[in-house]
Design a protein around this motif. Structure first.
Motif, PDB file in Angstrom:
ATOM      1  N   LYS A 299       0.821  -1.203   0.000  1.00  0.00           N
ATOM      2  CA  LYS A 299       0.000   0.000   0.000  1.00  0.00           C
ATOM      3  C   LYS A 299       0.863   1.264   0.000  1.00  0.00           C
ATOM      4  O   LYS A 299       0.541   2.231  -0.685  1.00  0.00           O
ATOM      5  CB  LYS A 299      -0.949   0.007   1.204  1.00  0.00           C
ATOM      6  CG  LYS A 299      -2.015  -1.083   1.157  1.00  0.00           C
ATOM      7  CD  LYS A 299      -2.921  -0.901  -0.049  1.00  0.00           C
ATOM      8  CE  LYS A 299      -4.090  -1.869  -0.050  1.00  0.00           C
ATOM      9  NZ  LYS A 299      -4.978  -1.760   1.095  1.00  0.00           N
ATOM     10  N   ILE A 300       1.933   1.250   0.760  1.00  0.00           N
ATOM     11  CA  ILE A 300       2.797   2.446   0.776  1.00  0.00           C
ATOM     12  C   ILE A 300       3.362   2.671  -0.627  1.00  0.00           C
ATOM     13  O   ILE A 300       3.368   3.787  -1.144  1.00  0.00           O
ATOM     14  CB  ILE A 300       3.935   2.314   1.823  1.00  0.00           C
ATOM     15  CG1 ILE A 300       3.366   2.343   3.249  1.00  0.00           C
ATOM     16  CG2 ILE A 300       4.958   3.453   1.641  1.00  0.00           C
ATOM     17  CD1 ILE A 300       4.394   2.143   4.357  1.00  0.00           C
ATOM     18  N   ASN A 303       1.051   4.060  -2.913  1.00  0.00           N
ATOM     19  CA  ASN A 303       0.574   5.353  -2.440  1.00  0.00           C
ATOM     20  C   ASN A 303      -0.892   5.313  -2.011  1.00  0.00           C
ATOM     21  O   ASN A 303      -1.645   6.259  -2.227  1.00  0.00           O
ATOM     22  CB  ASN A 303       0.768   6.395  -3.547  1.00  0.00           C
ATOM     23  CG  ASN A 303       0.993   7.769  -2.963  1.00  0.00           C
ATOM     24  OD1 ASN A 303       0.867   7.945  -1.745  1.00  0.00           O
ATOM     25  ND2 ASN A 303       1.313   8.730  -3.810  1.00  0.00           N
ATOM     26  N   LEU A 305      -1.966   3.890   1.244  1.00  0.00           N
ATOM     27  CA  LEU A 305      -2.084   3.414   2.622  1.00  0.00           C
ATOM     28  C   LEU A 305      -3.321   4.026   3.276  1.00  0.00           C
ATOM     29  O   LEU A 305      -3.490   5.243   3.281  1.00  0.00           O
ATOM     30  CB  LEU A 305      -0.828   3.804   3.413  1.00  0.00           C
ATOM     31  CG  LEU A 305      -0.749   3.270   4.842  1.00  0.00           C
ATOM     32  CD1 LEU A 305      -0.557   1.752   4.855  1.00  0.00           C
ATOM     33  CD2 LEU A 305       0.399   3.943   5.612  1.00  0.00           C
ATOM     34  N   THR A 318       3.450  -1.405  10.964  1.00  0.00           N
ATOM     35  CA  THR A 318       3.415  -0.384   9.913  1.00  0.00           C
ATOM     36  C   THR A 318       4.795   0.244   9.744  1.00  0.00           C
ATOM     37  O   THR A 318       5.277   0.442   8.623  1.00  0.00           O
ATOM     38  CB  THR A 318       2.366   0.700  10.242  1.00  0.00           C
ATOM     39  OG1 THR A 318       1.103   0.066  10.478  1.00  0.00           O
ATOM     40  CG2 THR A 318       2.215   1.690   9.086  1.00  0.00           C
ATOM     41  N   ASN A 322       7.291   0.088   6.576  1.00  0.00           N
ATOM     42  CA  ASN A 322       7.828   1.337   6.014  1.00  0.00           C
ATOM     43  C   ASN A 322       9.338   1.249   5.831  1.00  0.00           C
ATOM     44  O   ASN A 322       9.897   1.761   4.863  1.00  0.00           O
ATOM     45  CB  ASN A 322       7.461   2.498   6.939  1.00  0.00           C
ATOM     46  CG  ASN A 322       7.749   3.847   6.307  1.00  0.00           C
ATOM     47  OD1 ASN A 322       7.381   4.088   5.157  1.00  0.00           O
ATOM     48  ND2 ASN A 322       8.427   4.711   7.038  1.00  0.00           N
ATOM     49  N   THR A 325      10.129  -0.287   2.595  1.00  0.00           N
ATOM     50  CA  THR A 325       9.875   0.554   1.418  1.00  0.00           C
ATOM     51  C   THR A 325      11.035   1.520   1.146  1.00  0.00           C
ATOM     52  O   THR A 325      11.139   2.063   0.050  1.00  0.00           O
ATOM     53  CB  THR A 325       8.565   1.366   1.565  1.00  0.00           C
ATOM     54  OG1 THR A 325       8.706   2.264   2.679  1.00  0.00           O
ATOM     55  CG2 THR A 325       7.368   0.469   1.790  1.00  0.00           C
ATOM     56  N   ASN A 331       9.496   5.259   0.974  1.00  0.00           N
ATOM     57  CA  ASN A 331       9.040   5.312   2.365  1.00  0.00           C
ATOM     58  C   ASN A 331       8.398   6.643   2.744  1.00  0.00           C
ATOM     59  O   ASN A 331       8.716   7.696   2.190  1.00  0.00           O
ATOM     60  CB  ASN A 331      10.206   5.012   3.308  1.00  0.00           C
ATOM     61  CG  ASN A 331      11.369   5.960   3.105  1.00  0.00           C
ATOM     62  OD1 ASN A 331      11.901   6.061   2.015  1.00  0.00           O
ATOM     63  ND2 ASN A 331      11.740   6.671   4.152  1.00  0.00           N
ATOM     64  N   LEU A 332       7.498   6.537   3.708  1.00  0.00           N
ATOM     65  CA  LEU A 332       6.855   7.724   4.280  1.00  0.00           C
ATOM     66  C   LEU A 332       7.671   8.156   5.495  1.00  0.00           C
ATOM     67  O   LEU A 332       8.488   7.387   6.008  1.00  0.00           O
ATOM     68  CB  LEU A 332       5.437   7.362   4.732  1.00  0.00           C
ATOM     69  CG  LEU A 332       4.509   6.814   3.637  1.00  0.00           C
ATOM     70  CD1 LEU A 332       3.268   6.191   4.260  1.00  0.00           C
ATOM     71  CD2 LEU A 332       4.142   7.927   2.678  1.00  0.00           C
ATOM     72  N   ILE A 337       3.549   8.500   9.805  1.00  0.00           N
ATOM     73  CA  ILE A 337       2.913   7.227  10.182  1.00  0.00           C
ATOM     74  C   ILE A 337       2.430   7.275  11.629  1.00  0.00           C
ATOM     75  O   ILE A 337       1.313   6.858  11.942  1.00  0.00           O
ATOM     76  CB  ILE A 337       3.898   6.057   9.963  1.00  0.00           C
ATOM     77  CG1 ILE A 337       4.068   5.825   8.462  1.00  0.00           C
ATOM     78  CG2 ILE A 337       3.405   4.790  10.652  1.00  0.00           C
ATOM     79  CD1 ILE A 337       5.062   4.767   8.092  1.00  0.00           C
TER      80      ILE A 337
END
Ligand code: ATP
Ligand code: MG
Length: 402
Positions: A299-300, A303, A305, A318, A322, A325, A331-332, A337
């Protein structure tokens, strides 16, 4: 060679060595901790080997536990944290390509060192920091080589797990596998099938959590061992490609992350993901965590999530997803998050301000309807379509279902 700054972990254990020596036996630090000290790496467990037999060790110390007495290992608790002391031993037999049939206690360090797997793991250190090196292990540390002690073919024939250990150390230390040792792995790769999956799992995960998993993966493929690991045989090309991604230098930080990365990168559907994890005998808890974390990875990267993904996975998984990713620069920020998670009105179903009993009180018939209605409310609260107050939730039910 002499170690001048003996790490604190050893210093603490020196009284144990002295006590054994006072009783006219020999005792040394051995194995990975000596190797890691010379490499200036942090050490974890301090292993001690001694010419004293287990019964003799037990006679010397006040508090001991028989942790593995049949292999000659006794845990000594006299000096704070426990130390495992293993009697010098030789091994023979190896009918099952894994465990020796006979373990014989011996009085000489040299005989004990001979049974060890690689020259860099065949070093001993006395209480003064003097290194004892019967197999040119120090040279191999300098040359960054993993080399079998003695005849590599014979050593892998005795214990096929050593082949996986060679690959593991190549990643952990960023070392090459010496050419004869590598050729012997190639030659004996099919013996890996004799090894319990649980043991392969441990070595594989340690390899993936090493400094250079890219090197480990390539060694696994080039040595042909990959063909005899569970599951991976049909994914060799993708694994090769994975080895060229940014997976090195401790970006992968946990077993969950290893499996999630594989599941994502090999593009496994739910069934295949379970198959992989089952084939490595992962626990049900591990399987659940990996499924949730892999979903978040996907999902991350897509894009997309959602609150629901974060709610299902929880904060820790989570964040773990991340981390993976990062390999793909997708990554976010961790703060983002954490805020997503903190802003969830509920963290678990029991945080809802109404429950099944409230619904029955409102006149909903007891039965499956109650469960599905609660799930519906739960989802709407997670998505902020409802506010988690008793009045709001009751009104929602009254207006729609009563
Ligand atoms: P780690 O950092 O993972 O603890 P280690 O080298 O200490 O690495 P262990 O599995 O703890 O590895 O084993 C301790 C020592 O026992 C090794 O350094 C090696 O000398 C010896 N050893 C372990 N497994 C084997 C094996 N399968 N065959 C021969 N020797 C082994
Ligand atoms: Mg160890």
């Amino acid at each position: 060679m002499k170690i001048n700054n003996i790490p604190e972990e050893f210093i603490q254990a020196i009284p144990i060595l002295e006590k054994i020596e006072d009783n006219n036996y020999e005792a040394y630090f051995v194995g990975g901790s000596v190797r890691d000290t010379i490499l200036n790496l942090p050490i974890h467990d301090v292993d001690i080997a001694s010419s004293a037999y287990p019964e003799e060790i037990k006679a010397i110390f006040n508090k001991t536990v028989d942790t593995g007495i049949q292999h000659g290992t006794v845990m000594v608790l006299d000096h704070g944290s426990g130390y495992e002391i293993t009697t010098f031993r030789t091994e023979s037999g190896y009918q099952d390509y894994r465990r020796p049939d006979h373990v014989e206690f011996v009085r000489s360090l040299k005989d004990d060192i001979k049974r060890r797997d690689f020259t860099i793991n065949a070093l001993a250190m006395d209480k003064n920091g003097e290194i004892i090196d019967f197999y040119e292990g120090i040279d191999d540390l300098k040359n960054q080589l993993i080399k079998a002690v003695g005849d590599a073919n014979q050593r892998f024939n005795e214990d096929a797990l050593r082949m996986m250990r060679a690959i593991r150390f190549s990643s952990k230390l960023d070392f090459s596998i010496e050419s004869k040792t590598f050729a012997a792995i190639n030659e004996h790769s099919e013996l890996l099938q004799k090894i319990a999956v649980e043991r392969i799992n441990v070595e594989f995960i340690k390899m993936m959590l090493g400094l250079k998993p890219s090197k480990g993966i390539l060694n696994l493929i080039d040595s042909n061992l990959i063909k005899f690991t569970p599951f991976f045989n049909s994914y060799i090309n993708k694994l090769k490609k994975l080895s060229s991604e940014k997976i090195d230098d401790n970006i992968i930080q946990s077993e969950i992350q290893v499996w999630s990365l594989l599941s994502y990168y090999l593009n496994l559907d739910n069934k295949e993901e379970h198959k992989m994890l089952k084939s490595y005998k992962c626990s049900n808890k591990m399987i659940n965590d990996v499924v949730l974390s892999t979903n978040v990875v996907r999902k991350i990267i897509l894009n997309s999530l959602s609150n629901q993904d974060v709610y299902n996975a929880g904060l820790d998984l989570t964040l773990q997803a991340n981390q993976i990713t990062k390999i793909f620069n997708e990554n976010l920020s961790e703060n983002y998050i954490k805020t997503l998670y903190d802003d969830l009105q509920i963290k678990q179903k029991s945080d809802l301000k109404i429950d099944g009993k409230d619904l029955i009180y409102l006149g909903i018939h007891p039965g499956p309807k109650i469960g599905s209605l609660i799930s519906d409310i739960e989802l709407k609260v997670i998505n902020n379509e409802l506010t988690n107050t008793f009045d709001d939730l009751i009104n929602y039910v009254k207006n729609n279902f009563v």
